[in-house]
Design an enzyme around this catalytic site. Structure first.
Site, PDB file in Angstrom:
ATOM      1  N   LYS A  18       7.674 -16.471 -51.453  1.00 44.51           N
ATOM      2  CA  LYS A  18       7.110 -15.911 -52.612  1.00 44.51           C
ATOM      3  C   LYS A  18       7.778 -16.493 -53.796  1.00 44.51           C
ATOM      4  O   LYS A  18       8.887 -17.160 -53.964  1.00 44.51           O
ATOM      5  CB  LYS A  18       7.639 -14.227 -52.615  1.00 44.51           C
ATOM      6  N   MET A 102      17.670 -21.384 -47.219  1.00 45.33           N
ATOM      7  CA  MET A 102      18.344 -20.088 -47.235  1.00 45.33           C
ATOM      8  C   MET A 102      18.802 -19.896 -48.758  1.00 45.33           C
ATOM      9  O   MET A 102      19.439 -20.891 -49.204  1.00 45.33           O
ATOM     10  CB  MET A 102      19.448 -19.980 -46.289  1.00 45.33           C
ATOM     11  N   GLY A 103      18.930 -18.867 -49.063  1.00 51.05           N
ATOM     12  CA  GLY A 103      19.380 -18.779 -50.746  1.00 51.05           C
ATOM     13  C   GLY A 103      18.570 -19.347 -51.806  1.00 51.05           C
ATOM     14  O   GLY A 103      19.308 -19.575 -52.837  1.00 51.05           O
ATOM     15  N   GLY A 105      15.849 -18.110 -53.398  1.00 43.45           N
ATOM     16  CA  GLY A 105      15.302 -17.295 -54.346  1.00 43.45           C
ATOM     17  C   GLY A 105      13.534 -17.245 -54.057  1.00 43.45           C
ATOM     18  O   GLY A 105      12.861 -16.694 -54.876  1.00 43.45           O
ATOM     19  N   GLY A 107      12.525 -15.762 -51.226  1.00 46.31           N
ATOM     20  CA  GLY A 107      12.355 -14.647 -50.212  1.00 46.31           C
ATOM     21  C   GLY A 107      12.406 -14.754 -48.588  1.00 46.31           C
ATOM     22  O   GLY A 107      11.923 -14.096 -48.034  1.00 46.31           O
ATOM     23  N   GLY A 108      12.952 -16.055 -48.432  1.00 46.59           N
ATOM     24  CA  GLY A 108      13.286 -16.346 -46.837  1.00 46.59           C
ATOM     25  C   GLY A 108      13.443 -15.292 -45.958  1.00 46.59           C
ATOM     26  O   GLY A 108      13.011 -14.742 -45.083  1.00 46.59           O
ATOM     27  N   GLY A 109      14.857 -14.536 -46.323  1.00 47.95           N
ATOM     28  CA  GLY A 109      15.322 -13.548 -45.592  1.00 47.95           C
ATOM     29  C   GLY A 109      14.518 -12.399 -45.370  1.00 47.95           C
ATOM     30  O   GLY A 109      14.523 -11.434 -44.376  1.00 47.95           O
ATOM     31  N   SER A 110      14.151 -11.912 -46.772  1.00 45.76           N
ATOM     32  CA  SER A 110      13.271 -10.824 -46.804  1.00 45.76           C
ATOM     33  C   SER A 110      11.924 -10.854 -46.179  1.00 45.76           C
ATOM     34  O   SER A 110      11.592  -9.890 -45.558  1.00 45.76           O
ATOM     35  CB  SER A 110      13.140 -10.376 -48.306  1.00 45.76           C
ATOM     36  N   SER A 111      11.429 -11.908 -46.244  1.00 42.47           N
ATOM     37  CA  SER A 111      10.144 -12.096 -45.887  1.00 42.47           C
ATOM     38  C   SER A 111      10.222 -12.260 -44.005  1.00 42.47           C
ATOM     39  O   SER A 111       9.453 -11.518 -43.445  1.00 42.47           O
ATOM     40  CB  SER A 111       9.786 -13.551 -46.110  1.00 42.47           C
ATOM     41  N   ASP A 143      13.279  -6.809 -51.913  1.00 42.04           N
ATOM     42  CA  ASP A 143      12.199  -7.537 -51.627  1.00 42.04           C
ATOM     43  C   ASP A 143      11.248  -7.106 -50.467  1.00 42.04           C
ATOM     44  O   ASP A 143      10.071  -7.578 -50.275  1.00 42.04           O
ATOM     45  CB  ASP A 143      12.233  -8.970 -51.872  1.00 42.04           C
TER      46      ASP A 143
END
EC number: 2.7.1.148
Length: 295
Positions: A18, A102-103, A105, A107-111, A143
């Site tokens: 995102k 990763m990290g 901004g 949205g990798g982990g949230s997605s 997110d």
């Protein structure tokens, strides 16, 4: 869904990136959280989760990620939160094809967490609504609900108030400077702008987009400043979220790719199109359609 047709073969699900097309900080709540206005749009680029359901009752996740124990991975947390919420006794093997930084901004982990929730809700035949999945997701990250709902959205408050939006689906060149940015460092910085007046979505969509975090990030991280300065020679460019990724917007793929070609090979970057309907939402619709197809 009829349990007799539960899918036990592997299925693959997108976990899209995102962008925050704009981000304004309007103040603080009594408990210290920042009030903001931001516009989320998905990209047709991201990670992939391949999921195989089983009756083991356990969640396995591959491959191992350096410095991230599986119990701290948001995918594992999401799957087990879903099991706890519903009492589901099934299990799953989940393989992550990690493409997004990763990290960054974007949205990798949230997605990843949202994809796990949406996919397992379908595969385990749990029947939870988007609202119920979003409530689970909110406990995992602010997110996650945006990715669960799967529509470009205008977020207000501390990010919990979501209104579907239809920004133009432009092409973006996304670049990740080689720096790690801790969100807490940006939001606690004494020079961060925290008094941008609130505006209506209509007004914001008709205005030039900006990011209140960008000034601080550029000041603290010269690599971000350098990359943004370079992009701004070619197109409107901004920071997404608190970074470290920055992006330039274009009206066509060819324009974006021509600038991508000018970057050195050691720079992490990609071209993608904005999507107001998430690729995850489209994939879920395809699977639902296939289940309802006459046999």
């Amino acid at each position: 869904m009829d349990a007799k047709i539960m899918i036990t073969s592997p299925t693959t699900w997108p976990s899209p990136a995102k962008l925050n097309l704009f981000l304004y900080i309007n103040g603080r709540t009594d408990n210290g959280y920042h009030e903001l206005q931001t516009l989320f749009q998905f990209l047709d680029h991201g990670d992939q989760l391949t999921i195989t359901v089983n009756d083991s009752g356990h969640i396995t996740l591959t491959p191992d990620i350096v410095d991230l124990p599986v119990e701290q991975n948001l995918i594992w947390k999401a799957a087990n939160a879903l099991k706890k919420k519903t009492g589901c006794t099934l299990g799953a093997n989940i393989h992550l094809n990690k493409i997004l930084p990763m990290g960054g901004g974007i949205g990798g982990g949230s997605s990843n967490a949202a994809t796990a929730l949406v996919a397992l809700n379908f595969l385990w035949q749990l029947g939870l609504s988007d609202d119920e999945l979003a409530d689970i997701g909110l406990k995992l990250g602010a997110d996650v609900p945006v990715f669960v709902r799967g529509h470009a959205a205008f977020a207000e408050g501390v990010g919990e108030k979501l209104t579907p939006a239809q920004p133009e689906e432009k092409w973006y060149l996304v670049v990740r400077p080689d720096v790690h940015i801790a969100t807490v460092d940006i939001f606690t910085h004494p020079d961060l702008t925290r008094n941008t007046p609130k505006r209506s979505l209509e007004t914001l969509l008709d205005s030039e987009y900006g990011n209140d975090c960008e000034k601080i990030v550029r000041m603290i991280h010269p690599k971000v400043d350098k990359q943004l300065s370079w992009l701004l020679q070619y197109a409107p460019s901004r920071l997404t979220g608190t970074g470290s990724c920055v992006f330039a917007e274009f009206n066509s793929r060819s324009e974006a790719e021509s600038i991508l070609a000018q970057l050195s090979d050691n720079v992490s970057a990609f071209v993608a199109q904005g999507r107001n309907i998430s690729p995850l939402k489209e994939t879920l619709a395809d699977y639902l359609s296939a289940q309802n197809r006459p046999i």
